[in-house]
Design an enzyme around this catalytic site. Structure first.
Site, PDB file in Angstrom:
ATOM      1  N   GLU A 176       0.841  -1.205   0.000  1.00 24.62           N
ATOM      2  CA  GLU A 176       0.000   0.000   0.000  1.00 24.62           C
ATOM      3  C   GLU A 176       0.876   1.255   0.000  1.00 24.62           C
ATOM      4  OE1 GLU A 176      -2.720  -0.585   3.212  1.00 24.62           O
ATOM      5  OE2 GLU A 176      -3.793   1.267   2.787  1.00 24.62           O
ATOM      6  N   GLY A 206      -8.734   4.849   7.216  1.00 26.78           N
ATOM      7  CA  GLY A 206      -9.659   4.659   8.318  1.00 26.78           C
ATOM      8  C   GLY A 206      -9.089   3.751   9.397  1.00 26.78           C
ATOM      9  N   ALA A 207      -8.217   2.853   9.033  1.00 28.40           N
ATOM     10  CA  ALA A 207      -7.702   1.919  10.021  1.00 28.40           C
ATOM     11  C   ALA A 207      -6.230   1.576   9.809  1.00 28.40           C
ATOM     12  CB  ALA A 207      -8.539   0.635  10.009  1.00 28.40           C
ATOM     13  N   SER A 208      -5.530   2.377   9.017  1.00 27.23           N
ATOM     14  CA  SER A 208      -4.099   2.118   8.850  1.00 27.23           C
ATOM     15  C   SER A 208      -3.399   3.388   8.402  1.00 27.23           C
ATOM     16  CB  SER A 208      -3.859   1.001   7.836  1.00 27.23           C
ATOM     17  OG  SER A 208      -4.178   1.427   6.539  1.00 27.23           O
ATOM     18  N   THR A 209      -2.088   3.382   8.543  1.00 27.50           N
ATOM     19  CA  THR A 209      -1.318   4.542   8.103  1.00 27.50           C
ATOM     20  C   THR A 209      -0.003   4.085   7.490  1.00 27.50           C
ATOM     21  OG1 THR A 209      -0.411   6.674   8.788  1.00 27.50           O
ATOM     22  CG2 THR A 209      -0.261   4.926  10.400  1.00 27.50           C
ATOM     23  N   GLN A 210       0.464   4.808   6.488  1.00 28.88           N
ATOM     24  CA  GLN A 210       1.720   4.469   5.821  1.00 28.88           C
ATOM     25  C   GLN A 210       2.591   5.707   5.644  1.00 28.88           C
ATOM     26  OE1 GLN A 210      -1.309   3.391   4.243  1.00 28.88           O
ATOM     27  NE2 GLN A 210      -1.080   1.456   5.318  1.00 28.88           N
TER      28      GLN A 210
HETATM   29  O1  LIG Z   1     -11.337   7.797  -3.044  1.00 33.66           O
HETATM   30  C1  LIG Z   1     -11.020   7.973  -1.899  1.00 33.66           C
HETATM   31  C2  LIG Z   1     -11.970   8.143  -0.925  1.00 33.66           C
HETATM   32  C3  LIG Z   1     -11.522   8.334   0.355  1.00 33.66           C
HETATM   33  N1  LIG Z   1     -10.239   8.380   0.622  1.00 33.66           N
HETATM   34  C4  LIG Z   1      -9.775   8.660   1.944  1.00 33.66           C
HETATM   35  O2  LIG Z   1      -9.458   7.496   2.606  1.00 33.66           O
HETATM   36  C5  LIG Z   1      -9.605   7.704   3.985  1.00 33.66           C
HETATM   37  C6  LIG Z   1     -10.271   6.533   4.549  1.00 33.66           C
HETATM   38  O3  LIG Z   1      -9.398   5.464   4.488  1.00 33.66           O
HETATM   39  P1  LIG Z   1      -9.738   4.073   3.851  1.00 33.66           P
HETATM   40  O4  LIG Z   1     -11.188   3.846   3.827  1.00 33.66           O
HETATM   41  O5  LIG Z   1      -9.040   3.964   2.540  1.00 33.66           O
HETATM   42  O6  LIG Z   1      -9.112   3.144   4.954  1.00 33.66           O
HETATM   43  P2  LIG Z   1      -7.832   2.195   4.936  1.00 33.66           P
HETATM   44  O7  LIG Z   1      -8.349   0.859   4.541  1.00 33.66           O
HETATM   45  O8  LIG Z   1      -6.856   2.759   3.958  1.00 33.66           O
HETATM   46  O9  LIG Z   1      -7.320   2.235   6.351  1.00 33.66           O
HETATM   47  C7  LIG Z   1     -10.413   8.965   4.149  1.00 33.66           C
HETATM   48  O10 LIG Z   1      -9.577   9.982   4.605  1.00 33.66           O
HETATM   49  C8  LIG Z   1     -10.837   9.313   2.761  1.00 33.66           C
HETATM   50  O11 LIG Z   1     -10.789  10.673   2.514  1.00 33.66           O
HETATM   51  C9  LIG Z   1      -9.332   8.183  -0.341  1.00 33.66           C
HETATM   52  O12 LIG Z   1      -8.143   8.195  -0.082  1.00 33.66           O
HETATM   53  N2  LIG Z   1      -9.743   7.999  -1.609  1.00 33.66           N
HETATM   54 CA   LIG Z   2      -6.827   3.779   1.960  1.00 37.61          CA
END
Ligand SMILES: O=c1ccn([C@@H]2O[C@H](COP(=O)(O)OP(=O)(O)O)[C@@H](O)[C@H]2O)c(=O)[nH]1
Ligand SMILES: [Ca+2]
Length: 420
Positions: A176, A206-210
């Site tokens: 990612e 929403g639940a991870s950071t890179q």
């Molecule tokens: O097309 C989109 C729609 C949303 N987000 C952002 O993604 C974040 C939510 O993270 P995600 O649902 O992708 O969670 P992850 O699975 O990456 O932890 C929010 O800040 C959204 O603004 C994004 O990057 N692209």
């Molecule tokens: Ca994401």
């Protein structure tokens, strides 16, 4: 419904972190340029293919599912152009359907209609479609996650598009980070410049950071070998530092508590929040202290000592940051939603102090802003170890293309960049 990224973190607890480091060899024969008018690298495609070809990537994130349909133009045998991206998203993410996986299939079918409109009929059967899931599915029990992926695969197979092997899977955090870095450095023109002048990337989902960047020699030397992730793009091997954290579900008994009080919330704030099958009473601390200092201490507990701090970040100047870094900066009034903008790490911190020390002002409209912006401040400063002056370029799109790992993922499909 409670809407707060950091609240989720406080409930799910400590990050599960992976650190990686890689080395960079300046491009041999790397010839890329970018953007709507830019040049994409040569992509493997059938010899009899027409000049225009497409690729479809689904981003199954923890908070939503997004489709990216890329249209490429083969300018000459080597260098296609990225002509445009068609993009659409839906909420919630697939993990919300863990107990009704067929709904996940419906979500995907709905978005596939976008692809049918964006890709001409004659191109459908040779246009690849892939889905990569991130933290939402990583956090589900494997059987539930697999049931969702199976439904997606059924929807793909029913579609007129080309479904490659391993078309649908959960991506690890390292991929990612790397694929987002590839996207941003491609879109900003760094990759084709054939220099070491690349830009680092920060993603906060929403639940991870890179965090991903091209490290300096010192960082490379001092990092353990298992902190290295390499990939190949055209004739170049890249080695990047990439560090990913996925919030893990806490297993200790504290998750059982039904009341959650935080000094990041106004004393008057009360709300119920359902998470992990339980309903919690979220509130400020009725007789306790509130405000930035106390809130920061809470955030330090989930950030400090958990995240590796590469020393060179103290000298780094600019990082591209997107997803929640962007959203929270908009909510805090630091940037304009349409234009994005540049902020310093200290801008988050200054605004966090202002918001947290006047919680009552935000009670009705943005009750979680103090918590979220303080979390970001803490993550940047005490998590990664950025200095106050580091500039973050906040953007949702570069040259009209979404800043996301999705473009990197279609590169990975066409080029097989072999992240290892
Ligand atoms: O097309 C989109 C729609 C949303 N987000 C952002 O993604 C974040 C939510 O993270 P995600 O649902 O992708 O969670 P992850 O699975 O990456 O932890 C929010 O800040 C959204 O603004 C994004 O990057 N692209
Ligand atoms: Ca994401």
């Amino acid at each position: 419904m409670v809407k707060s990224r950091s609240l989720h973190l406080l409930f799910t607890g400590w990050c599960h972190c992976r650190y990686s480091l890689s080395v960079f060899n300046v491009g041999i024969g790397l010839d890329l340029s970018v953007g709507v008018e830019g040049v994409l690298p040569s992509l493997a495609r059938p010899a009899n293919a027409s000049r225009i070809f497409h690729g479809i990537v689904f981003d199954a994130g923890s908070t939503g599912t997004r489709i990216h349909v890329y249209t490429f133009i083969q300018k000459d045998p080597e260098l296609p152009l990225l002509e445009k991206e068609t993009f659409q998203s839906v909420k919630p993410g697939l993990s919300a359907y863990a107990d009704t996986p067929e709904t996940a299939g419906e979500t995907v079918r709905q978005l596939l209609r976008v692809a049918k409109k964006a890709v001409p009929h004659v191109e459908w059967e040779r246009t690849p479609v892939v889905l990569r899931a991130t933290a939402g599915l990583r956090l589900l029990p494997p059987k539930k996650a697999q049931a969702l992926l199976d439904e997606v695969e059924v929807a793909f197979e029913e579609s007129p598009f080309f479904v490659p092997d391993n078309s649908v899977h959960i991506m690890n955090g390292t991929d990612e980070g790397i694929l987002a870095w590839v996207t941003v450095n491609f879109l900003t023109g760094q990759l084709q410049a054939k220099t070491k002048k690349t830009v680092g990337t920060l993603d906060l989902g929403g639940a991870s950071t890179q965090i991903t960047f091209l490290p300096k020699f010192k960082t490379i030397e001092s990092a353990p070998p298992d902190h290295i992730a390499r990939f190949d793009l055209l004739s170049t091997t890249y080695e990047l530092y990439t560090h990913s954290c996925t919030d893990t579900h806490q297993t200790d008994s504290s998750l059982e508590r039904k009341v959650f009080e935080s000094s990041c919330l106004s004393r008057k704030f009360r709300e119920d929040w359902s998470f992990g099958g339980l309903t919690y009473k979220i509130s400020g601390i009725p007789d306790g202290s509130t405000g930035f200092t106390e809130c920061y201490k809470e955030m330090l507990k989930v950030v400090k000592g958990v995240i590796h701090q590469p020393p060179e970040l103290q000298d780094s100047n600019t990082f591209y940051a997107f997803s929640y870094y962007f959203d929270i900066a908009v909510e805090a009034g630091l940037i304009d939603e349409r234009r994005g903008g540049m902020v310093k790490v200290q801008d988050y911190s200054i605004r966090a102090k202002e918001v947290c020390n006047k919680l009552s002002m935000y009670l009705a409209t943005k009750p979680f802003l103090c918590m979220d912006i303080t979390y970001i401040t803490c993550l940047l400063k005490d998590g990664f170890g950025f200095k106050d002056e580091t500039i973050l370029k906040l953007t949702q799109k570069v040259n009209n293309v979404e800043t996301s790992w999705a473009l990197g993922a279609i590169f990975d499909y066409f080029q097989n960049i072999k992240i290892h």
